[in-house]
Write a protein that holds these residues in place. Structure first.
Motif, PDB file in Angstrom:
ATOM      1  N   ILE A 140       0.844  -1.203   0.000  1.00 20.28           N
ATOM      2  CA  ILE A 140       0.000   0.000   0.000  1.00 20.28           C
ATOM      3  C   ILE A 140       0.879   1.252   0.000  1.00 20.28           C
ATOM      4  O   ILE A 140       0.626   2.215  -0.729  1.00 20.28           O
ATOM      5  CB  ILE A 140      -0.972  -0.012   1.193  1.00 20.28           C
ATOM      6  CG1 ILE A 140      -2.027  -1.100   0.982  1.00 20.28           C
ATOM      7  CG2 ILE A 140      -1.620   1.348   1.400  1.00 20.28           C
ATOM      8  CD1 ILE A 140      -2.891  -1.355   2.194  1.00 20.28           C
ATOM      9  N   PHE A 141       1.930   1.256   0.797  1.00 19.78           N
ATOM     10  CA  PHE A 141       2.847   2.389   0.856  1.00 19.78           C
ATOM     11  C   PHE A 141       3.527   2.602  -0.499  1.00 19.78           C
ATOM     12  O   PHE A 141       3.667   3.740  -0.970  1.00 19.78           O
ATOM     13  CB  PHE A 141       3.883   2.177   1.962  1.00 19.78           C
ATOM     14  CG  PHE A 141       4.820   3.321   2.137  1.00 19.78           C
ATOM     15  CD1 PHE A 141       6.138   3.228   1.746  1.00 19.78           C
ATOM     16  CD2 PHE A 141       4.372   4.517   2.701  1.00 19.78           C
ATOM     17  CE1 PHE A 141       7.005   4.298   1.906  1.00 19.78           C
ATOM     18  CE2 PHE A 141       5.227   5.590   2.870  1.00 19.78           C
ATOM     19  CZ  PHE A 141       6.547   5.477   2.470  1.00 19.78           C
ATOM     20  N   ALA A 142       3.945   1.517  -1.163  1.00 22.92           N
ATOM     21  CA  ALA A 142       4.596   1.622  -2.474  1.00 22.92           C
ATOM     22  C   ALA A 142       3.627   2.196  -3.518  1.00 22.92           C
ATOM     23  O   ALA A 142       4.011   3.041  -4.339  1.00 22.92           O
ATOM     24  CB  ALA A 142       5.117   0.259  -2.912  1.00 22.92           C
ATOM     25  N   VAL A 143       2.380   1.750  -3.491  1.00 19.94           N
ATOM     26  CA  VAL A 143       1.374   2.282  -4.429  1.00 19.94           C
ATOM     27  C   VAL A 143       1.165   3.769  -4.164  1.00 19.94           C
ATOM     28  O   VAL A 143       1.102   4.574  -5.103  1.00 19.94           O
ATOM     29  CB  VAL A 143       0.050   1.496  -4.314  1.00 19.94           C
ATOM     30  CG1 VAL A 143      -1.075   2.199  -5.050  1.00 19.94           C
ATOM     31  CG2 VAL A 143       0.234   0.081  -4.828  1.00 19.94           C
ATOM     32  N   PHE A 144       1.075   4.165  -2.907  1.00 21.05           N
ATOM     33  CA  PHE A 144       0.925   5.573  -2.556  1.00 21.05           C
ATOM     34  C   PHE A 144       2.087   6.395  -3.106  1.00 21.05           C
ATOM     35  O   PHE A 144       1.883   7.459  -3.705  1.00 21.05           O
ATOM     36  CB  PHE A 144       0.839   5.724  -1.030  1.00 21.05           C
ATOM     37  CG  PHE A 144       0.963   7.136  -0.565  1.00 21.05           C
ATOM     38  CD1 PHE A 144       2.152   7.602  -0.045  1.00 21.05           C
ATOM     39  CD2 PHE A 144      -0.100   8.011  -0.669  1.00 21.05           C
ATOM     40  CE1 PHE A 144       2.286   8.909   0.379  1.00 21.05           C
ATOM     41  CE2 PHE A 144       0.012   9.329  -0.254  1.00 21.05           C
ATOM     42  CZ  PHE A 144       1.208   9.776   0.279  1.00 21.05           C
ATOM     43  N   ILE A 189       1.813   6.741  -6.958  1.00 21.41           N
ATOM     44  CA  ILE A 189       0.771   7.694  -7.352  1.00 21.41           C
ATOM     45  C   ILE A 189       1.232   9.121  -7.088  1.00 21.41           C
ATOM     46  O   ILE A 189       1.100   9.999  -7.931  1.00 21.41           O
ATOM     47  CB  ILE A 189      -0.552   7.389  -6.610  1.00 21.41           C
ATOM     48  CG1 ILE A 189      -1.151   6.091  -7.153  1.00 21.41           C
ATOM     49  CG2 ILE A 189      -1.543   8.535  -6.752  1.00 21.41           C
ATOM     50  CD1 ILE A 189      -2.329   5.576  -6.361  1.00 21.41           C
ATOM     51  N   LYS A 190       1.811   9.347  -5.933  1.00 26.45           N
ATOM     52  CA  LYS A 190       2.262  10.698  -5.577  1.00 26.45           C
ATOM     53  C   LYS A 190       3.360  11.162  -6.518  1.00 26.45           C
ATOM     54  O   LYS A 190       3.376  12.312  -6.939  1.00 26.45           O
ATOM     55  CB  LYS A 190       2.765  10.713  -4.137  1.00 26.45           C
ATOM     56  CG  LYS A 190       3.177  12.087  -3.653  1.00 26.45           C
ATOM     57  CD  LYS A 190       3.616  12.026  -2.206  1.00 26.45           C
ATOM     58  CE  LYS A 190       4.001  13.360  -1.647  1.00 26.45           C
ATOM     59  NZ  LYS A 190       4.875  14.158  -2.425  1.00 26.45           N
ATOM     60  N   THR A 191       4.264  10.288  -6.884  1.00 25.95           N
ATOM     61  CA  THR A 191       5.409  10.664  -7.702  1.00 25.95           C
ATOM     62  C   THR A 191       5.062  10.843  -9.171  1.00 25.95           C
ATOM     63  O   THR A 191       5.509  11.775  -9.813  1.00 25.95           O
ATOM     64  CB  THR A 191       6.529   9.613  -7.567  1.00 25.95           C
ATOM     65  OG1 THR A 191       6.850   9.476  -6.185  1.00 25.95           O
ATOM     66  CG2 THR A 191       7.764  10.032  -8.325  1.00 25.95           C
ATOM     67  N   PHE A 192       4.237   9.954  -9.723  1.00 32.15           N
ATOM     68  CA  PHE A 192       4.052   9.945 -11.168  1.00 32.15           C
ATOM     69  C   PHE A 192       2.679  10.403 -11.656  1.00 32.15           C
ATOM     70  O   PHE A 192       2.561  10.845 -12.792  1.00 32.15           O
ATOM     71  CB  PHE A 192       4.326   8.535 -11.712  1.00 32.15           C
ATOM     72  CG  PHE A 192       5.745   8.116 -11.524  1.00 32.15           C
ATOM     73  CD1 PHE A 192       6.756   8.667 -12.282  1.00 32.15           C
ATOM     74  CD2 PHE A 192       6.080   7.181 -10.567  1.00 32.15           C
ATOM     75  CE1 PHE A 192       8.071   8.296 -12.094  1.00 32.15           C
ATOM     76  CE2 PHE A 192       7.390   6.791 -10.375  1.00 32.15           C
ATOM     77  CZ  PHE A 192       8.395   7.346 -11.143  1.00 32.15           C
ATOM     78  N   LEU A 193       1.655  10.301 -10.841  1.00 33.93           N
ATOM     79  CA  LEU A 193       0.324  10.616 -11.334  1.00 33.93           C
ATOM     80  C   LEU A 193      -0.213  11.955 -10.856  1.00 33.93           C
ATOM     81  O   LEU A 193      -0.975  12.599 -11.557  1.00 33.93           O
ATOM     82  CB  LEU A 193      -0.655   9.497 -10.951  1.00 33.93           C
ATOM     83  CG  LEU A 193      -0.304   8.113 -11.500  1.00 33.93           C
ATOM     84  CD1 LEU A 193      -1.338   7.095 -11.057  1.00 33.93           C
ATOM     85  CD2 LEU A 193      -0.186   8.134 -13.010  1.00 33.93           C
TER      86      LEU A 193
END
Length: 134
Positions: free
Chosen positions: A29-33, A36-40
């Motif tokens: 979950i942390f990696a997905v967050f 998303i924060k970095t690229f989207l």
């Protein structure tokens, strides 16, 4: 490693496998967050570029009759023109503009020309945006 929860009369015990699965899910979950924060989500550069584009799209021309804050727009600093229009400005500019000043902002430009008592000075939105990039 075992995790034990004490719940009154009964204890609940997690096995090593359950603890590892829970940690893996948390890390996932942390990696997905982070992804998303970095690229989207818009980066600061994109946000500043979009703001500058919006500034270039607006135009106004008028005599300032009042200054204030728009409580319905996050307390944005606002100037009011004689023709009853209002314009939100950066706080730095708002402080430099006086009631009675004439302002001109042409579409496609970032500068605001201020006329005051036979004086003319320029306020440039791009300078503020460039200072935010640093």
């Amino acid at each position: 490693m075992k995790l034990v929860l004490y719940m009154g009369k009964e204890d609940f015990e997690f096995s090593n496998i359950q603890v590892k699965k829970a940690l893996n899910i948390g890390v996932g979950i942390f990696a997905v967050f982070l992804f998303i924060k970095t690229f989207l989500i818009d980066t600061d550069k994109k946000r500043i570029d979009n703001s500058l584009k919006n500034i270039k799209e607006e135009s106004f021309d008028g005599l300032v009759i009042d200054k204030g804050f728009d409580k319905f727009n996050h307390n944005a600093s606002v100037i009011y023109f004689k023709d009853k229009t209002k314009v939100a400005l950066f706080g730095q500019f708002w402080a430099q503009i006086n009631i009675g000043d004439s302002l001109i902002k042409k579409k496609g430009e970032t500068i605001i020309t201020v006329y005051r008592n036979k004086e003319k000075f320029i306020l440039d939105n791009k300078e503020i945006m460039d200072s935010w990039r640093k």
